[in-house]
Structure formats: structure tokens, C-alpha cells
Enzyme design. Sequence first.
Site, short mmCIF file in Angstrom:
data_model
loop_
_atom_site.label_atom_id
_atom_site.label_comp_id
_atom_site.label_asym_id
_atom_site.label_seq_id
_atom_site.Cartn_x
_atom_site.Cartn_y
_atom_site.Cartn_z
CD GLU A 154 7.61 -11.45 -4.08
OE1 GLU A 154 6.57 -10.88 -4.44
OE2 GLU A 154 7.61 -12.43 -3.33
NE ARG A 188 11.00 -12.30 0.74
CZ ARG A 188 10.57 -12.00 1.96
NH1 ARG A 188 10.80 -12.82 2.97
NH2 ARG A 188 9.93 -10.87 2.18
CB THR A 210 3.50 -7.18 -10.78
OG1 THR A 210 4.57 -6.48 -10.16
CG2 THR A 210 3.95 -7.71 -12.13
CD GLU A 218 -2.81 -1.23 2.39
OE1 GLU A 218 -2.80 -0.28 3.22
OE2 GLU A 218 -3.61 -2.18 2.45
NE ARG A 252 35.84 -0.10 -28.00
CZ ARG A 252 35.55 0.89 -28.83
NH1 ARG A 252 35.03 0.66 -30.02
NH2 ARG A 252 35.78 2.14 -28.46
N GLY A 293 31.46 3.77 -23.28
CA GLY A 293 30.41 4.72 -23.69
C GLY A 293 29.22 4.00 -24.29
#
Length: 384
Positions: free
Chosen positions: A368, A248, A163, A132, A273, A345
Site C-alpha cells: 500500500e 492506508r 494478494t 506490475e 524470565r 535467544g
Amino acid sequence: MANESNGIGFKLNEEQKMMRQMAHDFAANEMLPVAEAYDKKHEYPWPIVRKAQALGLTTMNVPQEYGGMDLTLMEEVIVTEELTWACSGIALAIVINNVAALPVLVAGNEAQKQKYLGQLADGKLAAYCITEPNAGSDAAAIKTTARREGDCYVLNGTKTFITGSTVSDWYAVFAYTNPDEPYKGMSAFIIDRDSPGLSVGKPFEKMGQNASDTGEIFLENARVPVENRLGKEGQGFMIAMKAFDRSRPGVGAIAVGVARRAMEESIKYARERETMGKPIYRHQTIGHMIADMSMQIEAARLLVWQAAWLFDQGRPNVREAATAKAFAADMAMKVCTDAVQIFGGYGYIREYPVEKLMRDVKICQIYEGTSQIQRNIIVRELFR
Ligand SMILES: Cc1cc2nc3c(=O)[nH]c(=O)nc-3n(C[C@H](O)[C@H](O)[C@H](O)COP(=O)(O)OP(=O)(O)OC[C@H]3O[C@@H](n4cnc5c(N)ncnc54)[C@H](O)[C@@H]3O)c2cc1C
């Protein structure tokens, strides 16, 4: 996970492997290609949820006699990891129905199970409503009341951050039948979407998991038949806590799935990279970051499996479920943040996948029960 001899083992059995493959194929073929689009549109993924329902993924924990898959929690966390590997927003829209089913599984009578679990198996959706505006971590502080009037209860209050709020056909709702008794005065109810006095707010704009909707439920003299009370009056808080034993480890699995994806993306990128004449994984700081990801993900998965295994054995798992949830959520937040760092970046740009993973995974430390609340539970259990 268990082997036959002593109940401890790390080898998945054939059924578990089959479930994992099925979930992975669904995640790779149906979810991954559309994950970015749903995230951008903030749209509920109806076509994917419908396909997931056909496979039984919205009723993983529902017994076969009510039309569900009747999976063990071990199987459920394995499936959940695969789904969230593709997109934890779409996955949440699917798995939340299993969470909503929990109060019915914990305390529902035969008629309630037939009706409401059966509805889930027939393609309806449901939500779990305890939070709530002024009561999240402090679940006992909810203000919603349920006053008995003849054959009905009359509910008043507001639930928030729910949800599945906008799409659900029924809601598992917690309210005080005796507001003067903290904890012991709370009861649980199933409320149909079309009940007079129930209305649903617009979904919130969120940071991540955008394919899943999250919103408010308003109860203004909402009338609920007495037969929709789950368990006895006063058992609501106990029902909510028992549901956490199963939910959980599931959130831990969500975190592991997202972190695993972040690590896989990091490995791919760090190989391609190049800086200073070599792929960036050959810079030790980057290589070690990825090694740490692998160590932490494996540790978290084992904690999730342990909590699930205990649950399946019918053993207490309160501390282990809290441990798995907090460890996995905190781990995944760190892994996803490091993944963005590894991408440099580009990690900060929407076109690349890790930015979404970092936004999506943050909520695992909050819903949760926050990571702080899980630690409170662990301390309480250790000092019991
Ligand atoms: C996307 C999303 C989906 C959700 N889905 C659902 C749902 O389906 N159903 C549902 O019922 N709820 C749902 N929730 C609610 C969620 O479980 C709560 O937001 C959460 O439990 C935290 O409660 P709160 O937001 O009121 O924070 P608060 O309880 O106000 O906490 C604020 C901060 O204080 C800390 N804190 C509070 N108390 C203590 C304490 N005793 N010791 C140490 N630290 C403390 C918290 O860890 C947190 O950092 C959802 C939330 C979100 C954002």
C-alpha cells in the site's frame, strides 16, 4: 470515536465496542489457535475465511443494500486491529476483499455494485491489482494496456504481488486505455476469474503473512466487456489514489494490531524470565523498551483513528492517511524487533511467538505504498 458535542473524542460508542468485542472473540477463538499452523504450512485459511465471510468481515465497507456490513472506516480499523492481533496473515486473507471492493465503491455504477459487491456478500472473493513487475511505487508506470474492440476491451500485461491472486473470483485491474498519457490515460476494470486470456501464477514463497496468498496475474488478450469498466476512461489513476484514502489507515491498523500483540507477549515473558535474581522487566533497559512500545502503539493508534475519522467525515485525509500508515508500520517493525530482543535467544526460535510477528510485520512498511513513498506524500502535501 466522535462524541456528539464537537466531533472529537476518544470514547468508543456502543456499536464500536460491540464490533471490537465481536472481532476480538473471533480472533481469539478462531484465528489464534491455528495461526502458527497456517504460517508453517503456507496454506490459505479457507475454513477461517468462510467463517469470517459469514460474520461480514470480508464486506465491512460494502453498503447494506449490497449485502455488506456498511461499517465506518473507524469501525473497520478497530476490527482490523483485533484480527491482526491474532494473525496478520489470516487477517490479510480476510480484509483484502474490502480493499478489492474500493475501486467499485469509488467509481462503480449501480449495476456493477449490485453484481460485484453482491458477489462478495454471497461468498466470492476479490483482489486489487495495480502492481506490475516494473511498477510498484511508480504506479503510473504500469505497462498493462486495455485496447477497445467493439463491446470489449482487450487487456495485455502482468500484475504481480497480488494478494488473493489464486483464490479470487474477480479482480479490480488498472490498465492504460491511452498508453501515451501517463496518469490520465489509465482506466480501471473488473475482470472475472474465468475471462478468456486471464491466468493466475503460483503463489510466491514469502517471509511472513504466509496464510495469505500473493501471486501473479497474466493478461494475454484478456477480453473484458465494456460494462466492466469502472468510471470513465482515464479515471483509473484517480480511482487508485482515492482507494488509498480508505486502505492506508487499514494498513496502519494491521501494524498496530501486530505491535500490540508483540507488546503483550513481551510483558508476559519479561515478568516470567529472571536474570541476576529478578524478572527482566526490572532491568531498566528492558522495562523502558516495553514502556516505549506502549507509548508508540498508542500514538500510532491515535493517528490511525484520526485518518479514519477524517475519512468518515468526508474530509481530505491524504496526509493523515500517509502519516498513520508510515508511523504505524515503522513503529510496529521496531516494536516487533524489540520483542525478539526481549525474548533473547528464544526470540529467534520458531516455537516462540515473536519471531512470527517480526516476519509478519515487515510487509506493513512495503505494501500500500512503502514508508518512503508515504514520506514523499507527506512532503508533497506540506509543500503544496
Ligand atoms: C506480500 C505483498 C502483498 C502485496 N499485495 C498487493 C496487492 O494486493 N495489490 C497490488 O497491486 N500490489 C500489492 N503489493 C505490491 C506492493 O504494493 C509493492 O511491492 C510496493 O508498492 C513497492 O513496490 P515495488 O515492490 O515495485 O518496489 P519499488 O517501487 O521498486 O521500490 C524499491 C525501493 O525503492 C524505494 N523507492 C521507490 N521509489 C522511490 C521514491 N520516489 N522515493 C523514495 N524511495 C523510493 C521504495 O521505498 C523501496 O524501498 C504487495 C506486495 C507484497 C510483497
